[in-house]
Design a protein around this motif. Structure first.
Motif, mmCIF file in Angstrom:
data_model
loop_
_atom_site.group_PDB
_atom_site.id
_atom_site.type_symbol
_atom_site.label_atom_id
_atom_site.label_comp_id
_atom_site.label_asym_id
_atom_site.label_seq_id
_atom_site.Cartn_x
_atom_site.Cartn_y
_atom_site.Cartn_z
ATOM 1 N N VAL A 178 10.294 39.057 -19.616
ATOM 2 C CA VAL A 178 11.539 39.748 -19.258
ATOM 3 C C VAL A 178 11.526 40.128 -17.783
ATOM 4 N N SER A 179 10.397 40.610 -17.285
ATOM 5 C CA SER A 179 10.285 40.970 -15.870
ATOM 6 C C SER A 179 10.461 39.744 -14.977
ATOM 7 N N CYS A 180 9.899 38.616 -15.389
ATOM 8 C CA CYS A 180 10.036 37.384 -14.610
ATOM 9 C C CYS A 180 11.487 36.924 -14.561
ATOM 10 N N VAL A 181 12.191 37.025 -15.688
ATOM 11 C CA VAL A 181 13.602 36.614 -15.737
ATOM 12 C C VAL A 181 14.446 37.502 -14.828
ATOM 13 N N ILE A 182 14.217 38.814 -14.873
ATOM 14 C CA ILE A 182 14.972 39.738 -14.027
ATOM 15 C C ILE A 182 14.719 39.441 -12.553
ATOM 16 N N THR A 183 13.457 39.265 -12.180
ATOM 17 C CA THR A 183 13.127 38.977 -10.786
ATOM 18 C C THR A 183 13.686 37.635 -10.340
ATOM 19 N N PHE A 184 13.646 36.647 -11.234
ATOM 20 C CA PHE A 184 14.158 35.319 -10.879
ATOM 21 C C PHE A 184 15.650 35.370 -10.550
ATOM 22 N N PHE A 185 16.449 35.974 -11.416
ATOM 23 C CA PHE A 185 17.887 36.003 -11.176
ATOM 24 C C PHE A 185 18.251 36.897 -9.992
ATOM 25 N N ALA A 186 17.498 37.985 -9.786
ATOM 26 C CA ALA A 186 17.755 38.827 -8.620
ATOM 27 C C ALA A 186 17.526 38.062 -7.324
ATOM 28 N N PHE B 93 14.435 29.489 4.491
ATOM 29 C CA PHE B 93 14.426 28.712 3.249
ATOM 30 C C PHE B 93 13.177 29.027 2.429
ATOM 31 N N ALA B 94 12.027 29.035 3.094
ATOM 32 C CA ALA B 94 10.777 29.295 2.386
ATOM 33 C C ALA B 94 10.727 30.726 1.854
ATOM 34 N N LYS B 95 11.231 31.675 2.653
ATOM 35 C CA LYS B 95 11.192 33.078 2.245
ATOM 36 C C LYS B 95 12.101 33.334 1.049
ATOM 37 N N LEU B 96 13.295 32.745 1.052
ATOM 38 C CA LEU B 96 14.234 32.939 -0.048
ATOM 39 C C LEU B 96 13.810 32.187 -1.308
ATOM 40 N N ALA B 97 13.043 31.124 -1.147
ATOM 41 C CA ALA B 97 12.586 30.344 -2.310
ATOM 42 C C ALA B 97 11.286 30.869 -2.895
ATOM 43 N N LEU B 98 10.614 31.793 -2.208
ATOM 44 C CA LEU B 98 9.300 32.246 -2.659
ATOM 45 C C LEU B 98 9.382 33.009 -3.978
ATOM 46 N N TYR B 99 10.261 33.986 -4.070
ATOM 47 C CA TYR B 99 10.347 34.796 -5.282
ATOM 48 C C TYR B 99 10.824 33.996 -6.497
ATOM 49 N N PRO B 100 11.853 33.143 -6.380
ATOM 50 C CA PRO B 100 12.194 32.319 -7.540
ATOM 51 C C PRO B 100 11.042 31.447 -8.020
ATOM 52 N N CYS B 101 10.292 30.879 -7.076
ATOM 53 C CA CYS B 101 9.167 30.016 -7.463
ATOM 54 C C CYS B 101 8.046 30.819 -8.117
ATOM 55 N N VAL B 102 7.736 32.001 -7.576
ATOM 56 C CA VAL B 102 6.661 32.819 -8.136
ATOM 57 C C VAL B 102 7.031 33.320 -9.526
ATOM 58 N N SER B 103 8.267 33.797 -9.706
ATOM 59 C CA SER B 103 8.686 34.313 -11.014
ATOM 60 C C SER B 103 8.731 33.198 -12.056
#
Length: 268
Positions: free
Chosen positions: A145-153, A187-197
């Motif tokens: 659930v935490s990963c899903v919330i972080t991914f969409f944020a 690009f790398a900074k904005l893609a980091l959190y979606p990839c990690v989550s």
């Protein structure tokens, strides 16, 4: 039938026009900062309310040692710091994004509201990962659930930047446009959190046991990943520029040598 098609076409144009209308960038930033501040405050209120040991329990169970009593709440404190780091870094990414945005549109404002909606769910993620830290099945589901919330944020933040790139001459600073100095890093900074989550979510699907402590340590380590990412991007861009400059110098030297040769030597 022709009239109906004309009205439908007109309504689509109007809808597109409204989405591309300018929106006050200052109002978007002010509203976003307020949401981030409230969410961060909710985290500290939750941990102060539920994770402070009772004085009688300290005296009876821990023989008057406050540090030993606080150690019992270690997983909760770790969850707090991990969640706070996530909020702080998402705010930092949001700040960096709007630092390069010169004009906001209604579509960007809509995507920003969707991102803030999931930002507001991070206290829920903190509560889940702190309450279900000892039960294996519920622990994994809390992490998911935490990963899903972080991914969409974070993915909606990426969508804001993508929308700005569609009309970059009007909405983005020159540094963040295609070929700009900060484009690759943004690009790398904005893609980091979606990839990690997403990576953490798939790990919970593949592994039968995945500790919340490891998940929150990953959250805390991400700032260092940001720093390492920036250094890596800078080194890569410098290496590419140096290789391109060397190749250009070789081409220029060959052209100069050909220009200095006589026509007979050039034919031979």
């Amino acid at each position: 039938g022709q009239r109906g098609e004309e009205e439908e076409h007109h309504s689509l144009e109007t809808f597109t026009f409204y989405l591309s209308e300018p929106l006050s960038k200052e109002r978007v930033e002010a509203f976003s900062d307020g949401v981030y501040a409230i969410v961060a405050t909710l985290l500290i209120l939750d941990i102060c309310e539920d994770n402070v040991p009772d004085p009688r329990e300290v005296e009876e169970k821990f023989h008057g040692s406050l540090l030993e009593a606080l150690s019992e709440y270690g997983p909760n404190y770790l969850a707090y710091f991990g969640s706070f780091v996530t909020i702080g870094l998402l705010w930092f990414v949001h700040h960096s994004l709007f630092l390069y945005v010169t004009k906001a549109t209604r579509l960007m404002g809509l995507l920003n509201i969707l991102s803030l909606a999931f930002i507001g769910g991070l206290p829920l993620a903190y509560q889940l990962t702190s309450e279900f830290a000892e039960k294996s099945h519920n622990e994994i589901e809390a992490i998911q659930v935490s990963c899903v919330i972080t991914f969409f944020a974070s993915i909606f933040q990426f969508a804001i930047w993508t929308t700005a790139l569609l009309n970059e001459e009007e909405t983005l600073h020159a540094f963040a446009r295609y070929g700009g100095k900060e484009h690759a890093f943004m690009f790398a900074k904005l893609a980091l959190y979606p990839c990690v989550s997403l990576g953490a979510f798939f790990l919970t699907c593949l592994l039968s046991e995945f500790s919340t402590a490891i998940f929150h340590l990953m959250q805390i380590v991400i700032p260092f990943a940001f720093l390492a990412l920036r250094i890596f991007v800078r080194i890569s861009l410098t290496a590419i520029k140096s290789v391109m400059s060397l190749s250009r110098r070789k081409v220029v030297l060959l052209e100069e040598e050909e220009a200095c040769l006589s026509p007979n030597e050039t034919l031979s």
